[in-house]
Write a protein that holds these residues in place. Sequence first.
Motif: not given
Length: 278
Positions: A248-275
């Motif tokens: 019920x929480x997931x359905x109610x949040x979707x109707x209100x436009x409250x999205x689920x948190x998306x995973x975040x990944x941190x990348x770094x540019x090392x020697x011209x390559x993303x890692x």
Amino acid sequence: MNPSSAAASAAPLLLDLAVRYGFQVLGALVILAVGFVVARWLGDLVERRLARRAVEPPIRALGVRALRIVIMLFALVVALDKFGFQIAPLVAGIGVAGLGVGLALQGVLTNVVAGLTIILTKPFRVGEHIEVAGVHGDVATIELFSTTLVHPDHSRVIIPNRKIVGEILHNFGTMRQVTVTIGVPHSADLSMALGTAHGVLTANSSVLSDPAPLVGISEVTDLAIKIRLQPWVRVADAVAVEPRLYEELIEAFRKRGIAAPLPRHEVRLIDGALRPSA
């Protein structure tokens, strides 16, 4: 000896025995029958009186059973007296036998005493959820010898009463507080999210209004803001209500436009390559 003459000589003896002891046997049978009827009648009468006084069922059963046994023993003693038995040695013999049986059934009697202690002191009642002696469950029955708990998977745990008395007992009562946690992104409208969570709890028929459910922010992480819901429900609904609330929480949040948190990944540019960072 001729069989016919032996039968003829035995007939007067049998007739004499029937005349001498027949009325005694008949009287003893009548006494036993009257004792049985009186025991059943008085037992039913006492049980109805105790039921009207809201006496616990195990106490009622014990009292009625003891009353019927005493009446039948009295009828048996009176019936034996009709045959000329000496009552005093019989009573003494019963006392000695009772002592021996009591010693042999010491563990059983300990359970009975513990059962009476539980019934009279009432540390828990049928329908409550308890935890004792390393096990937990809903109390299904409280008897003189044992207490039966039922798990959410409908399996049964039978605990001897002597294992309960004197142990640390956690009584959850007839209500339980369940915990549901859901995350929202940092950009979400927290007032809307908290209001939506309150609305879901209010609309759910299994959630009790008293005591009021608790809703608030429990944790802030790099990924999401976690909202914790702690409603009170009946013991019987504790297992089924949690997955329904998540749905019920997931359905109610979707109707209100409250999205689920998306995973975040941190990348770094090392020697011209993303890692990805470690």
